[in-house]
Design a protein around this motif. Structure first.
Motif, PDB file in Angstrom:
ATOM      1  N   VAL A 125       0.855  -1.195   0.000  1.00  0.00           N
ATOM      2  CA  VAL A 125       0.000   0.000   0.000  1.00  0.00           C
ATOM      3  C   VAL A 125       0.890   1.244   0.000  1.00  0.00           C
ATOM      4  CG1 VAL A 125      -1.859   1.228   1.191  1.00  0.00           C
ATOM      5  CG2 VAL A 125      -1.758  -1.281   1.287  1.00  0.00           C
ATOM      6  N   VAL A 126       0.596   2.159  -0.897  1.00  0.00           N
ATOM      7  CA  VAL A 126       1.391   3.379  -1.030  1.00  0.00           C
ATOM      8  C   VAL A 126       0.500   4.605  -0.860  1.00  0.00           C
ATOM      9  CG1 VAL A 126       3.159   2.318  -2.486  1.00  0.00           C
ATOM     10  CG2 VAL A 126       1.133   3.340  -3.562  1.00  0.00           C
ATOM     11  N   ILE A 127       1.142   5.744  -0.635  1.00  0.00           N
ATOM     12  CA  ILE A 127       0.424   7.012  -0.498  1.00  0.00           C
ATOM     13  C   ILE A 127       0.645   7.798  -1.776  1.00  0.00           C
ATOM     14  CG2 ILE A 127       0.185   9.167   0.792  1.00  0.00           C
ATOM     15  CD1 ILE A 127       1.907   6.235   2.463  1.00  0.00           C
ATOM     16  N   THR A 128      -0.447   8.195  -2.437  1.00  0.00           N
ATOM     17  CA  THR A 128      -0.334   8.886  -3.725  1.00  0.00           C
ATOM     18  C   THR A 128      -0.925  10.298  -3.706  1.00  0.00           C
ATOM     19  OG1 THR A 128      -2.398   7.829  -4.474  1.00  0.00           O
ATOM     20  CG2 THR A 128      -0.324   6.739  -5.057  1.00  0.00           C
ATOM     21  N   GLY A 129      -1.575  10.685  -2.600  1.00  0.00           N
ATOM     22  CA  GLY A 129      -2.148  12.038  -2.536  1.00  0.00           C
ATOM     23  C   GLY A 129      -2.248  12.537  -1.118  1.00  0.00           C
ATOM     24  N   LEU A 130      -2.100  13.855  -0.954  1.00  0.00           N
ATOM     25  CA  LEU A 130      -2.176  14.488   0.360  1.00  0.00           C
ATOM     26  C   LEU A 130      -3.023  15.754   0.277  1.00  0.00           C
ATOM     27  CD1 LEU A 130       1.637  14.400   1.324  1.00  0.00           C
ATOM     28  CD2 LEU A 130      -0.117  12.745   2.011  1.00  0.00           C
ATOM     29  N   GLY A 131      -3.773  16.012   1.359  1.00  0.00           N
ATOM     30  CA  GLY A 131      -4.541  17.257   1.452  1.00  0.00           C
ATOM     31  C   GLY A 131      -4.682  17.656   2.906  1.00  0.00           C
ATOM     32  N   THR A 132      -4.661  18.939   3.180  1.00  0.00           N
ATOM     33  CA  THR A 132      -4.823  19.385   4.567  1.00  0.00           C
ATOM     34  C   THR A 132      -5.320  20.814   4.643  1.00  0.00           C
ATOM     35  OG1 THR A 132      -3.739  19.571   6.742  1.00  0.00           O
ATOM     36  CG2 THR A 132      -2.442  20.219   4.833  1.00  0.00           C
ATOM     37  N   VAL A 133      -6.055  21.068   5.718  1.00  0.00           N
ATOM     38  CA  VAL A 133      -6.442  22.407   6.156  1.00  0.00           C
ATOM     39  C   VAL A 133      -6.093  22.430   7.642  1.00  0.00           C
ATOM     40  CG1 VAL A 133      -8.393  23.931   6.639  1.00  0.00           C
ATOM     41  CG2 VAL A 133      -8.331  22.645   4.498  1.00  0.00           C
ATOM     42  N   ASN A 134      -5.242  23.339   8.071  1.00  0.00           N
ATOM     43  CA  ASN A 134      -4.819  23.351   9.467  1.00  0.00           C
ATOM     44  C   ASN A 134      -4.337  24.740   9.868  1.00  0.00           C
ATOM     45  OD1 ASN A 134      -1.696  23.460   9.342  1.00  0.00           O
ATOM     46  ND2 ASN A 134      -2.234  21.899   7.830  1.00  0.00           N
ATOM     47  N   PRO A 135      -3.957  24.938  11.116  1.00  0.00           N
ATOM     48  CA  PRO A 135      -3.624  26.294  11.561  1.00  0.00           C
ATOM     49  C   PRO A 135      -2.391  26.919  10.903  1.00  0.00           C
ATOM     50  CG  PRO A 135      -4.196  24.924  13.434  1.00  0.00           C
ATOM     51  CD  PRO A 135      -4.081  24.014  12.265  1.00  0.00           C
ATOM     52  N   ILE A 136      -1.552  26.119  10.227  1.00  0.00           N
ATOM     53  CA  ILE A 136      -0.391  26.739   9.570  1.00  0.00           C
ATOM     54  C   ILE A 136      -0.483  26.696   8.051  1.00  0.00           C
ATOM     55  CG2 ILE A 136       1.177  26.432  11.523  1.00  0.00           C
ATOM     56  CD1 ILE A 136       2.404  24.030  10.103  1.00  0.00           C
ATOM     57  N   GLY A 137      -1.669  26.366   7.519  1.00  0.00           N
ATOM     58  CA  GLY A 137      -1.817  26.415   6.070  1.00  0.00           C
ATOM     59  C   GLY A 137      -3.139  25.851   5.589  1.00  0.00           C
ATOM     60  N   LEU A 138      -3.572  26.341   4.441  1.00  0.00           N
ATOM     61  CA  LEU A 138      -4.825  25.892   3.843  1.00  0.00           C
ATOM     62  C   LEU A 138      -4.596  24.872   2.733  1.00  0.00           C
ATOM     63  CD1 LEU A 138      -6.782  29.295   3.670  1.00  0.00           C
ATOM     64  CD2 LEU A 138      -6.861  27.520   5.447  1.00  0.00           C
ATOM     65  N   ASP A 139      -3.372  24.404   2.603  1.00  0.00           N
ATOM     66  CA  ASP A 139      -3.036  23.340   1.658  1.00  0.00           C
ATOM     67  C   ASP A 139      -1.723  22.714   2.106  1.00  0.00           C
ATOM     68  OD1 ASP A 139      -0.929  25.052   0.783  1.00  0.00           O
ATOM     69  OD2 ASP A 139      -2.239  25.934  -0.729  1.00  0.00           O
TER      70      ASP A 139
END
Length: 414
Positions: free
Chosen positions: A7-21
């Protein structure tokens, strides 16, 4: 597919206090830039807690139709936005042909507290008829997974791990096992939380779990001798997990391989970790063994590192128990020093940072580390990033109720 799919990781997404991407978040994490500020989402004069790590300038309408967004609590909006970014990053399109092979597993520790409070006030003031018909589906923690499935069209397994501050990490680990055993080809997974509400803040203040340090610049100080509690944060982190076969067939960019997952229970106390981090020890050992690695194969640990007295001391003790003398050669950092504690989303956002650290060979620092604690005597990468190749990394999350969860990531090798 076979029972033991890689199993591999092919995509990332985040919204958090130090960035909207991911790009802005990682740039700030690597640079040691904090997202902690004054508490503004509730009246700070009502509480001993004066700081928080809030998501700034987030516009749900950038990702979600305005009418649909009104039917989502803030934590669900974060999850949907992050999932859309992660799918775009993975360059993966869900179609009628593949939808049944794409699952969703997103954790939340508390769920829609803001919705609960708003609707309770309406009930008190105007009676049950004024309570929104969307109240329950907006509040329940599994609705991040539910709405991501609806918005993206993913029709595979749809679930949610609710394990307090371990929710995001447990969800990623559980999603990993779904693909490993062949029940899905792709999983949209992670955690989301938006807990900065009156009742949640009141509860954590009463439990004396949060810092009363009024200076945002020094409030979150994991492993530092003068730490006095965590800073509440909010946000979401989403990973696209994919079977190696699927990723290779479509020529996807691979961040790393997820190879190990450990999950244990303390059977000890509602809120306090087990003495000496006994449950965390078993979780880490389980994850490293599941990965088929030796403890000395790990170079970096993204610690749970909450900036609370017992957690930081016992996690340090646990690391020494698991890694022996190699513990002193590990690079250990807590990105909570910059993001605050995102509760059920913490482990997912920290997984994003761990994967970016591996990709860029940059270890993010533990900021605000000023006075060493004799009980916390490892290398916490204090205050400044470090250039280092990371072939294998471990990420820990430990939650109220005695939940311990650990993930192991490894550089992808064909």
């Amino acid at each position: 597919m076979s029972e033991n799919n890689r199993v591999v990781i092919t995509g990332l997404g985040t919204v958090n206090p130090i960035g909207l991407d991911v790009a802005s978040s990682w740039k700030n994490a690597a640079a040691g830039i904090s997202g902690i500020g004054e508490l503004t989402r509730v009246n700070k004069e009502d509480f001993p807690m004066k700081t928080s790590a809030e998501v700034q300038d987030f516009e749900p309408s950038d990702f979600i139709d305005k009418k649909d967004a009104r039917k989502m609590d803030r934590f669900t909006q974060f999850a949907v936005a992050s999932a859309k970014m992660a799918l775009e990053d993975a360059d993966y399109t869900i179609t009628e042909e593949n939808a049944e092979h794409v699952g969703v597993w997103i954790g939340a520790g508390i769920g829609g507290m803001e919705t609960y409070e708003q609707q309770f006030h309406k009930f008190n003031e105007k009676g049950y008829k004024r309570v929104s018909p969307f109240f329950v589906p907006m509040m329940i923690p599994d609705m991040a997974s539910g709405q991501v499935s609806i918005v993206t069209g993913a029709k595979g397994i749809n679930s949610c791990s609710v394990t307090a501050c371990a929710s995001g990490t447990n969800s990623i680990g559980d999603a990993f096992k779904v693909i490993q055993r062949g029940d899905a080809e792709v999983m949209i997974t992670g955690g989301a939380e938006a807990p900065i509400t009156n009742m949640a803040v009141a509860g954590f203040c009463s439990a004396k779990a949060v810092t009363t340090n009024e200076d945002p610049a020094s409030a979150s100080r994991p492993f530092d001798k003068n730490r006095d509690g965590f800073v509440m944060g909010e946000g979401a982190g989403i990973l696209i997990l994919e079977s190696l076969e699927s990723a290779k067939n479509r020529g996807a960019h691979i961040y790393a391989e997820i190879v190990g997952y450990g999950a244990t229970g303390d059977a000890y106390h509602l809120t306090a970790p087990a003495p000496e981090g006994e449950g965390a020890v078993r979780s880490m050992k389980q994850a490293v063994e599941d990965a088929g690695l030796q403890p000395e194969d790990i170079q970096y640990v993204n610690a749970h590192g909450t900036s609370t007295g017992y957690n930081d001391e016992y996690e340090t003790t646990a690391l020494k128990s698991v890694f022996g003398s190699h513990a002193y050669h590990l690079m250990v950092s807590s990105t909570k020093s910059m993001t605050g504690h995102l509760l059920g989303a913490a482990g997912a956002v920290e997984a994003v940072f761990t994967l970016k650290a591996m990709e860029d060979s940059i270890v993010p620092p533990t900021i605000n580390y000023e006075e060493p604690d004799p009980a916390c005597d490892l290398d916490y990468v204090p205050n400044e990033q470090r250039q280092a190749e990371i072939k294998a990394a471990l990420s820990n999350s430990l939650g109220f109720g005695g939940h311990n969860a650990t993930l192991v990531f490894k550089k992808y090798e064909a």
